[in-house]
Design an enzyme around this catalytic site. Structure first.
Site, mmCIF file in Angstrom:
data_model
loop_
_atom_site.group_PDB
_atom_site.id
_atom_site.type_symbol
_atom_site.label_atom_id
_atom_site.label_comp_id
_atom_site.label_asym_id
_atom_site.label_seq_id
_atom_site.Cartn_x
_atom_site.Cartn_y
_atom_site.Cartn_z
ATOM 1 N N LYS A 1 0.822 -1.214 0.000
ATOM 2 C CA LYS A 1 0.000 0.000 0.000
ATOM 3 C C LYS A 1 0.862 1.274 0.000
ATOM 4 O O LYS A 1 2.070 1.216 0.255
ATOM 5 C CB LYS A 1 -0.936 -0.046 1.214
ATOM 6 C CG LYS A 1 -1.962 -1.191 1.157
ATOM 7 C CD LYS A 1 -2.958 -1.101 2.319
ATOM 8 C CE LYS A 1 -3.991 -2.216 2.248
ATOM 9 N NZ LYS A 1 -5.030 -2.086 3.316
ATOM 10 N N ARG B 1 2.774 -6.306 9.011
ATOM 11 C CA ARG B 1 2.044 -5.175 9.599
ATOM 12 C C ARG B 1 2.628 -4.774 10.952
ATOM 13 O O ARG B 1 2.680 -3.583 11.274
ATOM 14 C CB ARG B 1 0.556 -5.508 9.690
ATOM 15 C CG ARG B 1 -0.128 -5.355 8.314
ATOM 16 C CD ARG B 1 -1.495 -5.948 8.297
ATOM 17 N NE ARG B 1 -2.269 -5.552 7.116
ATOM 18 C CZ ARG B 1 -3.388 -6.174 6.739
ATOM 19 N NH1 ARG B 1 -3.860 -7.207 7.434
ATOM 20 N NH2 ARG B 1 -4.037 -5.769 5.662
ATOM 21 N N ARG C 1 -1.421 -14.299 4.087
ATOM 22 C CA ARG C 1 -2.194 -13.701 5.194
ATOM 23 C C ARG C 1 -1.434 -13.840 6.518
ATOM 24 O O ARG C 1 -1.461 -12.937 7.349
ATOM 25 C CB ARG C 1 -3.572 -14.368 5.316
ATOM 26 C CG ARG C 1 -4.495 -14.193 4.118
ATOM 27 C CD ARG C 1 -5.069 -12.819 3.949
ATOM 28 N NE ARG C 1 -5.845 -12.362 5.071
ATOM 29 C CZ ARG C 1 -6.550 -11.214 5.075
ATOM 30 N NH1 ARG C 1 -6.565 -10.426 3.996
ATOM 31 N NH2 ARG C 1 -7.217 -10.838 6.126
ATOM 32 N N HIS D 1 -2.097 -5.398 1.465
ATOM 33 C CA HIS D 1 -3.374 -6.091 1.267
ATOM 34 C C HIS D 1 -3.049 -7.497 0.804
ATOM 35 O O HIS D 1 -2.086 -7.696 0.073
ATOM 36 C CB HIS D 1 -4.209 -5.389 0.173
ATOM 37 C CG HIS D 1 -5.301 -6.273 -0.385
ATOM 38 N ND1 HIS D 1 -6.528 -6.349 0.190
ATOM 39 C CD2 HIS D 1 -5.302 -7.144 -1.432
ATOM 40 C CE1 HIS D 1 -7.275 -7.240 -0.487
ATOM 41 N NE2 HIS D 1 -6.542 -7.724 -1.475
ATOM 42 N N TYR E 1 -12.259 -2.242 -3.983
ATOM 43 C CA TYR E 1 -12.779 -2.405 -2.622
ATOM 44 C C TYR E 1 -14.314 -2.332 -2.566
ATOM 45 O O TYR E 1 -14.873 -2.035 -1.505
ATOM 46 C CB TYR E 1 -12.153 -1.364 -1.685
ATOM 47 C CG TYR E 1 -10.795 -1.770 -1.148
ATOM 48 C CD1 TYR E 1 -10.646 -2.911 -0.349
ATOM 49 C CD2 TYR E 1 -9.658 -1.010 -1.414
ATOM 50 C CE1 TYR E 1 -9.407 -3.280 0.159
ATOM 51 C CE2 TYR E 1 -8.404 -1.380 -0.897
ATOM 52 C CZ TYR E 1 -8.300 -2.518 -0.114
ATOM 53 O OH TYR E 1 -7.063 -2.889 0.401
ATOM 54 N N GLU F 1 -9.178 -10.766 -8.001
ATOM 55 C CA GLU F 1 -8.242 -9.650 -7.777
ATOM 56 C C GLU F 1 -7.053 -9.713 -8.738
ATOM 57 O O GLU F 1 -6.585 -8.682 -9.225
ATOM 58 C CB GLU F 1 -7.774 -9.666 -6.316
ATOM 59 C CG GLU F 1 -8.920 -9.344 -5.353
ATOM 60 C CD GLU F 1 -8.502 -9.343 -3.887
ATOM 61 O OE1 GLU F 1 -7.329 -9.622 -3.574
ATOM 62 O OE2 GLU F 1 -9.376 -9.043 -3.053
ATOM 63 N N ASN G 1 -1.965 0.324 6.687
ATOM 64 C CA ASN G 1 -1.512 -0.963 7.244
ATOM 65 C C ASN G 1 -0.637 -1.777 6.284
ATOM 66 O O ASN G 1 -0.613 -2.997 6.335
ATOM 67 C CB ASN G 1 -2.693 -1.761 7.802
ATOM 68 C CG ASN G 1 -3.692 -2.185 6.734
ATOM 69 O OD1 ASN G 1 -3.554 -1.809 5.581
ATOM 70 N ND2 ASN G 1 -4.669 -2.961 7.131
ATOM 71 N N PHE H 1 -15.736 3.136 6.906
ATOM 72 C CA PHE H 1 -14.389 3.617 6.578
ATOM 73 C C PHE H 1 -14.099 3.595 5.075
ATOM 74 O O PHE H 1 -12.971 3.855 4.656
ATOM 75 C CB PHE H 1 -13.342 2.776 7.329
ATOM 76 C CG PHE H 1 -13.439 1.290 7.082
ATOM 77 C CD1 PHE H 1 -12.897 0.726 5.939
ATOM 78 C CD2 PHE H 1 -14.087 0.462 7.984
ATOM 79 C CE1 PHE H 1 -13.002 -0.644 5.693
ATOM 80 C CE2 PHE H 1 -14.191 -0.911 7.751
ATOM 81 C CZ PHE H 1 -13.642 -1.459 6.598
#
Ligand code: ATP
Ligand code: MG
Length: 137
Positions: free
Chosen positions: A9, A102, A85, A115, A49, A126, A112, A57
């Site tokens: 990100k 993270r 993950r 993704h 998203y 994706e 964070n 948010f």
């Protein structure tokens, strides 16, 4: 062989830790099948998203994701989705286990660092969102 999508990100790209994060994937046995640095448009971020469109948010998430370039990567390997993950850690860096991406690079629940696709079904969608088949090798 399983494939999953990772996004480094804007916060982590701005911190100049792209190489360090990609090295964590490789050191964990995942292979980079495709990667590129891009600036998302608002339309891109809203579409990517879309599942979160109703969350409070959503606006902040879209603003953040277009605040600077991102690095999108297709990771390949055994259990690639779950492994990625695990390497990422929990959504909030405060809850992320020690040694996760993270925990080490994220500032907040918005900024964070990474993704990762959260199911194989979403991974396929994706990956297809960002890459043509001939770019994945
Ligand atoms: P990602 O989808 O980015 O891999 P995730 O799967 O851990 O993260 P999600 O629940 O899918 O978390 O939320 C998507 C993103 O929305 C999070 O990464 C985070 O940046 C943002 N987000 C989630 N919950 C909140 C919240 N309560 N406040 C602000 N931002 C949030
Ligand atoms: Mg998610």
């Amino acid at each position: 062989m399983e494939q999953t999508l990772s996004i480094i990100k804007p916060d982590a790209v701005a911190k100049n830790v792209v190489g360090q994060i990609l090295a964590r994937f490789e050191n964990a046995g995942l292979r980079i099948a495709a990667t590129k640095k891009i600036q998302l448009s608002r339309t891109d971020a809203e579409a990517f998203y879309a599942v979160h469109a109703e969350r409070p948010f959503f606006g902040e998430l879209v603003e953040f994701m277009i605040s600077g370039p991102v690095v999108v990567t297709v990771l390949e390997g055994e259990n690639a989705m779950a492994k990625n993950r695990e390497l990422m850690g929990a959504t909030s860096p405060k809850e992320a286990a020690a040694g996760t991406i993270r925990a080490d690079f994220a500032e907040s629940i918005d900024a964070n660092a990474v993704h990762g696709s959260d199911s194989l079904e979403n991974a396929a969608v994706e990956i297809n969102f960002f890459f043509a088949q001939r770019e994945i090798v």
